[in-house]
Design an enzyme around this catalytic site. Sequence first.
Site, PDB file in Angstrom:
ATOM      1  N   GLU A 152       1.005  -1.385   0.110  1.00 38.03           N
ATOM      2  CA  GLU A 152      -0.079  -0.321  -0.252  1.00 38.03           C
ATOM      3  C   GLU A 152       0.998   1.414   0.086  1.00 38.03           C
ATOM      4  O   GLU A 152       0.973   2.218   1.238  1.00 38.03           O
ATOM      5  CB  GLU A 152      -1.313   0.119   1.180  1.00 38.03           C
ATOM      6  CG  GLU A 152      -1.604  -1.409   1.539  1.00 38.03           C
ATOM      7  CD  GLU A 152      -2.954  -1.243   2.453  1.00 38.03           C
ATOM      8  OE1 GLU A 152      -2.576  -0.476   2.981  1.00 38.03           O
ATOM      9  OE2 GLU A 152      -4.237  -1.859   2.711  1.00 38.03           O
ATOM     10  N   GLU A 179      -5.440  -8.755   1.119  1.00 31.97           N
ATOM     11  CA  GLU A 179      -6.129  -8.072   1.802  1.00 31.97           C
ATOM     12  C   GLU A 179      -7.620  -8.570   1.462  1.00 31.97           C
ATOM     13  O   GLU A 179      -7.624  -7.164   0.658  1.00 31.97           O
ATOM     14  CB  GLU A 179      -5.370  -7.420   2.824  1.00 31.97           C
ATOM     15  CG  GLU A 179      -4.575  -7.125   3.210  1.00 31.97           C
ATOM     16  CD  GLU A 179      -3.331  -5.695   3.646  1.00 31.97           C
ATOM     17  OE1 GLU A 179      -4.527  -5.189   4.332  1.00 31.97           O
ATOM     18  OE2 GLU A 179      -2.216  -6.005   3.787  1.00 31.97           O
TER      19      GLU A 179
HETATM   20  O1  IFM Z   1      -4.620  -3.247   9.585  1.00 29.86           O
HETATM   21  C1  IFM Z   1      -4.239  -2.535   8.042  1.00 29.86           C
HETATM   22  C2  IFM Z   1      -2.899  -3.313   6.724  1.00 29.86           C
HETATM   23  O2  IFM Z   1      -2.062  -3.239   8.148  1.00 29.86           O
HETATM   24  C3  IFM Z   1      -3.136  -2.680   5.993  1.00 29.86           C
HETATM   25  N1  IFM Z   1      -4.018  -2.400   5.028  1.00 29.86           N
HETATM   26  C4  IFM Z   1      -5.357  -2.344   5.459  1.00 29.86           C
HETATM   27  C5  IFM Z   1      -4.977  -3.505   7.066  1.00 29.86           C
HETATM   28  C6  IFM Z   1      -6.423  -2.993   7.939  1.00 29.86           C
HETATM   29  O3  IFM Z   1      -6.837  -1.200   8.048  1.00 29.86           O
END
Ligand code: IFM
Length: 444
Positions: free
Chosen positions: A169, A347
């Site tokens: 990210e 994710e």
């Molecule tokens: O916890 C975070 C992760 O580190 C990166 N993506 C989003 C998740 C939830 O906020």
Amino acid sequence: MPRDTSAIQAPPFVWGAATSAYQVEGAVAEDGRAASIWDSFCRVPGAIADGSNGDVACDHYHRLTADLDLMRELRLQAYRFSVAWSRVQPSGAGAVNSRGLDFYDRLVDGLLARGIAPYLTLYHWDLPQALQDRGGWTARDTALRFADYADIVGHRLGDRVASIATHNEPWVVSILGHQSGVHAPGVKDRRHAMQVSHHLLLSHGLALQALRSCGARSELGIVLNASPVVAATDRAEDTAAAQLEDGLLVRWYLDALLHGRYPSDVLAHLGTDAPVVRERDHEIIRAGLDFIGLNYYTRRVASAASSPPAQSLAVTGMGWEVDPEGLTELLLRLHRDYPMPPIIVTENGAAYRDALDNGRVHDVQRTDYIRRHIEATERAMGQGVDVRGFFVWSLMDNFEWTWGYRQRFGIVHVDFATQRRTLKDSARWYRDFIGAHQNKFRSP
Ligand code: IFM
């Protein structure tokens, strides 16, 4: 010549779960680890909602074997984790701390011994503080240091990990870390933020070169957070706001990675805040990817007004709208607009208020959320999108950055006072789901 990845390839489609180093490891001063920017940021009064930090987190560093057994119990086919740069290279440059690397060796070997494919991320936001002291990601030199770090990790683990992502990210690092300042290192300057985004992308390209030349046999890629951006109304100013937000969030990264340029409308909007780009940078950034990881949680609603637009869908504990259709839409759009490499949903998950009830957590909403997003992924696959995996965020409750321990994303509950792990109902469901769908997308 294509690299030989045959020996360590994971199944064609993997069901997994994810974490990141600072959010779970703890042991921040052990075995030679030095401070990262998150260790420092957590000390800033008011930066973290509950005043906490990742000093202990899930104590995963000390509970590695038990946590690996837990992953096996959940029948995970893959586990996505990140390496803490300041464990491996405490000052972010030069000397390697082999005790730091030993931990990841044990983790990778422990996964392989249990039949779980290791998916490694090099950078999940925890820059060595020593590099921040020399300018951090605003300094071009940090991109070169990142390539050295990638080479070190690639040499040590690249013979065994199925996948290496350079960054997690980069939008978050750039915008939340350097524009709004709500993440480490807490800078509030848009010009810096955009220069950081360029250096992150440059470091990605340089790291891919380093990983390729050190003979890493892993699939190589990057993980982006993305969402469909919808205009709050059909008024021209809201449509323009949505177009710009999409430009900064999605096209900025994908145009650079896959087309070798930044989107002209965003550059025009940035004016003098646009980053300094040297002549060969775009060639380096467009380095060729084996995969793109997509972190998807919600859609975004854009409006030209300064007050946040009204939400019309149900929301999670983070206040994020639940929109599985947005994931299908996003996957289809990326497939349509870009020469995409295979995609991995790296994710997806949700924070909800959980209650332990006689050793059980009946997290119906989380199970429903994950199930609907898996179905949304399958719908896009049915329409031709090449998706190779789905990772739940997160394996276990952990340190949720500015929220501290107030938001629980885990499918495994963690009692932070005792470090006791308890499978939530969502974990039981996911375990059974994986059991029933292991070979669902295996080629005949
Ligand atoms: O916890 C975070 C992760 O580190 C990166 N993506 C989003 C998740 C939830 O906020």
